[in-house]
Design a protein around this motif. Sequence first.
Motif, short mmCIF file in Angstrom:
data_model
loop_
_atom_site.label_atom_id
_atom_site.label_comp_id
_atom_site.label_asym_id
_atom_site.label_seq_id
_atom_site.Cartn_x
_atom_site.Cartn_y
_atom_site.Cartn_z
N PHE A 159 0.85 -1.21 0.00
CA PHE A 159 0.00 0.00 0.00
C PHE A 159 0.88 1.25 0.00
CE2 PHE A 159 -3.87 -1.83 2.55
CZ PHE A 159 -4.34 -2.44 1.42
N ASN B 107 -9.47 -9.74 1.13
CA ASN B 107 -10.09 -8.52 1.65
C ASN B 107 -9.16 -7.32 1.63
OD1 ASN B 107 -12.84 -8.87 2.30
ND2 ASN B 107 -12.27 -10.25 3.95
N SER B 108 -7.88 -7.53 1.93
CA SER B 108 -6.97 -6.38 1.97
C SER B 108 -6.32 -6.11 0.62
CB SER B 108 -5.88 -6.58 3.03
OG SER B 108 -6.44 -6.83 4.30
N SER C 94 -8.80 -3.47 -2.15
CA SER C 94 -8.56 -2.10 -1.70
C SER C 94 -8.52 -1.07 -2.82
CB SER C 94 -7.28 -2.03 -0.86
OG SER C 94 -7.55 -2.62 0.40
N ARG C 95 -7.98 -1.45 -3.97
CA ARG C 95 -7.98 -0.49 -5.08
C ARG C 95 -9.42 -0.07 -5.41
NH1 ARG C 95 -4.89 1.29 -9.37
NH2 ARG C 95 -3.14 0.00 -8.80
N TYR C 96 -10.27 -1.06 -5.47
CA TYR C 96 -11.66 -0.79 -5.84
C TYR C 96 -12.38 0.00 -4.75
CZ TYR C 96 -16.18 -1.66 -8.07
OH TYR C 96 -17.39 -1.52 -8.70
N MET C 97 -12.22 -0.46 -3.51
CA MET C 97 -12.93 0.20 -2.40
C MET C 97 -12.52 1.65 -2.23
SD MET C 97 -13.04 -2.55 0.72
CE MET C 97 -11.32 -2.34 1.13
N SER C 98 -11.29 1.96 -2.68
CA SER C 98 -10.78 3.31 -2.49
C SER C 98 -10.99 4.16 -3.74
CB SER C 98 -9.29 3.26 -2.14
OG SER C 98 -8.54 2.79 -3.24
N GLY C 99 -11.70 3.62 -4.72
CA GLY C 99 -11.88 4.35 -5.97
C GLY C 99 -10.56 4.63 -6.66
N GLY C 100 -9.61 3.71 -6.51
CA GLY C 100 -8.32 3.83 -7.20
C GLY C 100 -7.25 4.56 -6.40
N LEU C 101 -7.55 4.98 -5.17
CA LEU C 101 -6.54 5.72 -4.39
C LEU C 101 -5.43 4.80 -3.88
CD1 LEU C 101 -8.73 8.12 -2.18
CD2 LEU C 101 -7.32 8.73 -4.15
N LEU C 102 -5.80 3.57 -3.54
CA LEU C 102 -4.82 2.65 -2.98
C LEU C 102 -4.32 1.69 -4.06
CD1 LEU C 102 -4.60 3.37 -0.05
CD2 LEU C 102 -5.48 1.13 0.56
N PRO D 83 -12.31 -11.10 -8.24
CA PRO D 83 -11.87 -9.94 -9.00
C PRO D 83 -10.91 -9.10 -8.17
CG PRO D 83 -14.15 -9.68 -8.28
CD PRO D 83 -13.76 -11.08 -7.95
N GLY D 84 -9.92 -8.52 -8.84
CA GLY D 84 -8.90 -7.74 -8.14
C GLY D 84 -7.58 -8.50 -8.05
N LEU D 85 -7.66 -9.82 -8.10
CA LEU D 85 -6.44 -10.63 -8.11
C LEU D 85 -6.12 -11.05 -9.53
CD1 LEU D 85 -6.94 -13.24 -5.23
CD2 LEU D 85 -5.51 -11.20 -5.19
#
Lengths: 361, 364
Positions: free
Chosen positions: A93, A117-118, A122-130, A162-164
């Motif tokens: 991160f 979960n982590s 996190s990219r998605y949950m943060s709208g691309g911030l993380l 998704p995300g991985l």
Amino acid sequence: MKNLLSSAPLPSASPVAEEEPLSQQSVREALRDAMAEEMRRDSRVFLMGEEVAHYQGAYKVSQGLLEEFGEKRVRDTPISEIGFSGIGVGAAFSGLRPIVEFMTFNFAMQAIDHIINSAAKSRYMSGGLLRCPIVFRGPNGVASRVGAQHSQCYASWYAHCPGLKVLAPYSSLDAKGLLKAAIRDDNPVVFLEHELLYGQQFPMERESSDDVILPMGKASVVRTGADVTLVAFSRMVGFCLQAAELLRKDSIDCEVIDLRSLRPLDSACLLQSLRKTNRMLVVEEGWGFAGIASEIAMQMNERGFDWLDAPVMRITAEDVPLPYASNLEELALPSVEKICRGAMELCNKGFSNARAGGSAS
Amino acid sequence: MGGGKASSRKASASSHKKSQRVKKVSAERAVFLFRRMLEIRRFEERAGQVYGMGEIGGFCHLYVGQEAVVVGVKDALEEQDSMITGYREHGHMLACGVSPKDVMSELTGRASGCSGGKGGSMHLFAPDAGFYGGHGIVGAQVPLGTGIALRHLYEETGGVCATFFGDGASNQGQVYEAFNIAALWHLPVLYIIENNRYGMGTSVQRAAAGTTQDGHRLWARGRAYGIPGEEVDGMDVLAVRSATLNALEHCRKRGPYILEMETYRYRGHSMSDPAKYRTKEEVQGMRERHDAIERQRSRLLQEGWASEDEIKTIESEVRDTMKAAAEFATTAALPCATALYEDVYADAAAAADGASNLAPCVAD
């Protein structure tokens, strides 16, 4: 740098010998070289996990890395999978590029919360911030006679999310090129190795393969054929190649596809092959229920129905925890013989090969 | 690997009196701390109202009562430091200086929200301000924060990661895996236990062995790993600030440290919790006798740091700001359908085929 992302054709991972002998390398050495090259290239890349440093790796994959890179970049962790996985994700991160080694993926179940979960969300949950550039790697699937808790294929677990990105190479060249790509990727990557392939030798490229970066999400046609497409990943690719040799004697011409990447999945490559052979058999070392083979069968159903001359067939592990007894273990897992029988059935032919024995039901 | 040896257990055992030595602050600073706490209080009260209007979905965990903790800690941190916490983090975002509009409109799931409406109340992030979220799994932020500390050590930034978690999270195994590694590697991590006395509806004494009504002593669990710590009056922003300044000095030189903030949440665990597991008198008593904002208000007046009129002006400004944030958050545009498949991966090519089936956003 020879970046193959944009240049075609891709180097074939075919283990079939060519006229001039190529240099050979084990999967273990290829993985080590991939990590060493990327660590030389980028100081943010480091390796952490159980026994990776002083012990040189539980399976000796990290042999020599401590000597070259020191304790700062090759970090022995205590036996604390959820702890060190979370630490790896936190480091990612905030700007590092960790490689987290699991002694085996069986133990990663302790850490799966951080992987999914982590890391993955996190990219998605943060709208691309993380961002989370991290590689989780280690041996996946069965070893030999280690019982149910140390013998599981997690491919479908991770590929579900998704995300991985999820990679599962077979050959040394693919192991190296894909691990290097995974380390350079800005997404969390689950990199599934296989203990029973670590010692296997494969030909490397004719020229120096120092900077081979393979694209993720691209399958490889490792054998071309016209009658049936055998699809597999990791160790099962070798089984399929052996089965294809045997089936040739029965006049069945197999195409063999090494998926290499499970997420993204190269559906286009599978559909292209299906269009040619009209028959597909998917081999998976893990359980069939809700597995990779099931997903592929469904995708072919949805997108290649008109080209199917028969339902997609699956050869997978039996639906039981893996037993210890040698005869039961063998019964529970896919085998070259099971693949041959399946392919014969799929092609409506009797199976007569003496080596594999018996005839198709 | 850098860092020195952790200090002796004996020193740590006696160190929990340190917080009583309050460091001096300027009048300007004291007023700022008051304003920040008030901003969080009024924001959360507004959020409660907006939730009541049905504009906030799912879970919503308010920080009312605990304001002094994050405000005091954040004020002690330096620019290179980082923070991370769990899902009760609206206050942490405001303490980092994120606009109340950005936070409130994330709670209402709008495109203008700090996570583009895709995170919600529990997933707020401001990495540019050193805040890494906003994590929904109890205890998961502890290894994550320890990993951020590893990056501080690895890249020699001189920073510390302030890693917040609650008394409830203190019973998660991964917290102790992180403690162990932080101590072994001398990582610059400051663990801040926000002990608000209840993990959801279960009191700390009923959940954490070795704790009592009078002395919670969750910080003492670090002793097994050689991590020193202390209890702090988490209802006094200056005590929090002082203790954090001392602890940070330890973290930068030696490695992990634990501060157990004795605090209290006035509201239920989340908006759906009527908090029947505690008495009205208990809550009322905390509000009347220990409220951090009232305490700071009295201090401002006593010390002559601000006049009644100045305080009234602040109160009215803060109220207006939060009112405007709530109005904005309930009228701002929802995310475009195309946002559905954005930010799954760093590279758009890796996303699923479904992305191409979505209608492009219609400009409003």
